[in-house]
Design a protein around this motif. Structure first.
Motif, PDB file in Angstrom:
ATOM      1  N   PHE A 151      43.017  51.815  34.623  1.00 23.33           N
ATOM      2  CA  PHE A 151      43.618  50.787  34.937  1.00 23.33           C
ATOM      3  C   PHE A 151      42.224  49.244  35.421  1.00 23.33           C
ATOM      4  O   PHE A 151      41.956  48.574  35.071  1.00 23.33           O
ATOM      5  CB  PHE A 151      44.760  50.482  36.162  1.00 23.33           C
ATOM      6  CG  PHE A 151      46.101  50.808  34.965  1.00 23.33           C
ATOM      7  CD1 PHE A 151      46.517  49.732  34.280  1.00 23.33           C
ATOM      8  CD2 PHE A 151      47.189  51.902  35.580  1.00 23.33           C
ATOM      9  CE1 PHE A 151      47.576  49.820  33.531  1.00 23.33           C
ATOM     10  CE2 PHE A 151      47.294  52.058  35.143  1.00 23.33           C
ATOM     11  CZ  PHE A 151      49.199  51.395  34.128  1.00 23.33           C
ATOM     12  N   SER A 155      40.750  46.478  33.579  1.00 22.98           N
ATOM     13  CA  SER A 155      40.494  45.317  34.235  1.00 22.98           C
ATOM     14  C   SER A 155      39.517  44.652  34.219  1.00 22.98           C
ATOM     15  O   SER A 155      39.046  43.456  34.435  1.00 22.98           O
ATOM     16  CB  SER A 155      41.660  44.850  35.434  1.00 22.98           C
ATOM     17  OG  SER A 155      43.086  45.880  35.558  1.00 22.98           O
ATOM     18  N   ALA A 158      37.565  43.191  31.382  1.00 26.59           N
ATOM     19  CA  ALA A 158      37.690  42.591  30.808  1.00 26.59           C
ATOM     20  C   ALA A 158      38.021  40.806  31.673  1.00 26.59           C
ATOM     21  O   ALA A 158      38.439  39.604  31.190  1.00 26.59           O
ATOM     22  CB  ALA A 158      39.733  41.891  31.287  1.00 26.59           C
ATOM     23  N   LEU A 160      37.950  41.082  35.024  1.00 29.05           N
ATOM     24  CA  LEU A 160      37.959  40.569  36.687  1.00 29.05           C
ATOM     25  C   LEU A 160      37.392  41.223  37.424  1.00 29.05           C
ATOM     26  O   LEU A 160      36.462  42.161  37.072  1.00 29.05           O
ATOM     27  CB  LEU A 160      39.604  40.774  36.609  1.00 29.05           C
ATOM     28  CG  LEU A 160      41.002  40.432  36.450  1.00 29.05           C
ATOM     29  CD1 LEU A 160      41.883  41.391  36.549  1.00 29.05           C
ATOM     30  CD2 LEU A 160      41.424  38.932  36.271  1.00 29.05           C
ATOM     31  N   GLY A 164      40.314  42.716  41.845  1.00 28.44           N
ATOM     32  CA  GLY A 164      41.443  41.758  41.069  1.00 28.44           C
ATOM     33  C   GLY A 164      41.787  42.847  40.121  1.00 28.44           C
ATOM     34  O   GLY A 164      43.364  42.967  39.739  1.00 28.44           O
ATOM     35  N   GLY A 165      40.855  44.093  39.862  1.00 25.20           N
ATOM     36  CA  GLY A 165      40.960  45.582  39.487  1.00 25.20           C
ATOM     37  C   GLY A 165      42.107  46.108  40.080  1.00 25.20           C
ATOM     38  O   GLY A 165      42.969  46.382  39.517  1.00 25.20           O
ATOM     39  N   GLN A 168      45.061  44.306  40.004  1.00 26.64           N
ATOM     40  CA  GLN A 168      46.402  45.115  38.737  1.00 26.64           C
ATOM     41  C   GLN A 168      46.511  46.775  38.578  1.00 26.64           C
ATOM     42  O   GLN A 168      47.932  46.981  38.379  1.00 26.64           O
ATOM     43  CB  GLN A 168      45.578  44.871  37.752  1.00 26.64           C
ATOM     44  CG  GLN A 168      45.422  43.231  37.404  1.00 26.64           C
ATOM     45  CD  GLN A 168      46.999  42.357  36.919  1.00 26.64           C
ATOM     46  OE1 GLN A 168      47.345  43.250  36.334  1.00 26.64           O
ATOM     47  NE2 GLN A 168      46.656  41.346  37.528  1.00 26.64           N
TER      48      GLN A 168
END
Length: 286
Positions: A151, A155, A158, A160, A164-165, A168
């Motif tokens: 996960f 993230s 992508a 982040l 932020g990862g 998420q």
């Protein structure tokens, strides 16, 4: 007879009055920030509080720090304080001693040695339970670590950042001990703690080699300026390979663990079934 009744009544009143005074002397605790007690502890909690209040303050600082670290690693630091954990051990010792005394009285063989064994067993039983909780929690963390790393890696790749990862992963990851630990890391990061220090604090709480390796890799990537996404991807793949190797190792250990049950339980029954007709034939022939 009347005098005996009066003395018994006064003794009973004195007992309840003493119990009431002891209860009043114990300050009320606020468990609003603590996890709810399990049902087994709710039954003995008044006695645990009593032992923790009168005996906890006499414990050494070293013992309290060592016990607090064990509670933290086992994931029950928000259920029990070190003083309350010592109270649990004392109450468990008393209950096991009384249970041993009851069994000995039923068997008409009261022995001080048996009572001592019962007391020691009750005192060390919470310690064994705590060690089991520690192993189960560490195993659950190691099992779910590759999922959370996936996960976080997706993230970060992508676009982040690490915070932020983590957010998420905590929102969408499976429930468990690792989700709680990553939630603490996320809370520390939002409070302004350096991300490496936050992960090192997590490794100190968890104390598993897999998390230590993750923290070391993140620290090295931070120092050298390496790609965080690539580092997390390597760690995720490595953790998944290690999980497969652990499963393969347990599968190879299964035949060895089955030897004792086979010799002690299955083989004797098999031989009895095979040799019973032969023995009966010899007996009838004779």
């Amino acid at each position: 007879m009347i005098l005996i009744i009066i003395i018994s009544g006064l003794s009973l009143c004195l007992f309840f009055y003493s119990a009431y005074k002891i209860k009043v002397s114990i300050p009320e605790e606020s468990r609003s920030f603590m996890d709810p007690l399990p049902p087994s502890l709710k039954l003995i909690w008044p006695f645990v509080k009593l032992a923790a209040y009168y005996l906890g303050e006499r414990l050494s600082i070293e013992y309290l720090e060592k016990t607090g670290k064990k509670l933290q690693i086992s994931g029950v630091s928000y259920i029990l304080t070190p003083e309350e954990y010592f109270g649990v051990r004392v109450v468990s010792s008393i209950l096991c001693t009384l249970f041993t005394l009851l069994i000995c009285a039923m068997l008409d063989s009261i022995s001080l040695l048996y009572l001592l064994y019962g007391s020691l067993f009750g005192y060390f039983m919470p310690l064994l339970t705590l060690n089991d909780l520690k192993k189960k929690r560490q195993l659950a963390i190691v099992k779910s670590l590759p999922v959370y790393l996936d996960f976080i890696t997706m993230s970060v790749e992508a676009g982040l950042n690490l915070t932020g990862g983590l957010s998420q992963a905590v929102d969408k990851g499976p429930e468990g001990a690792l989700k709680v630990e990553f939630g603490k890391v996320l809370r520390d990061l939002r409070a302004g703690v350096n991300k490496i220090d936050a992960f090192r604090a997590m490794a100190e709480r968890v104390q598993t080699s897999e998390v230590n390796n993750l923290v070391s890799a993140l620290a090295q990537a931070e120092r050298t300026g390496a790609s965080l996404g690539a580092t997390l991807r390597v760690q995720s793949d490595q953790r998944r390979v290690e999980r497969f190797q652990r499963a393969e190792k347990k599968a190879l250990e299964a035949p060895v663990k089955l030897v004792f049950p086979l010799i002690m339980f299955i083989f004797p029954v098999t031989f009895m079934i095979l040799f019973f007709p032969i023995v009966m034939k010899f007996m009838y022939d004779l």
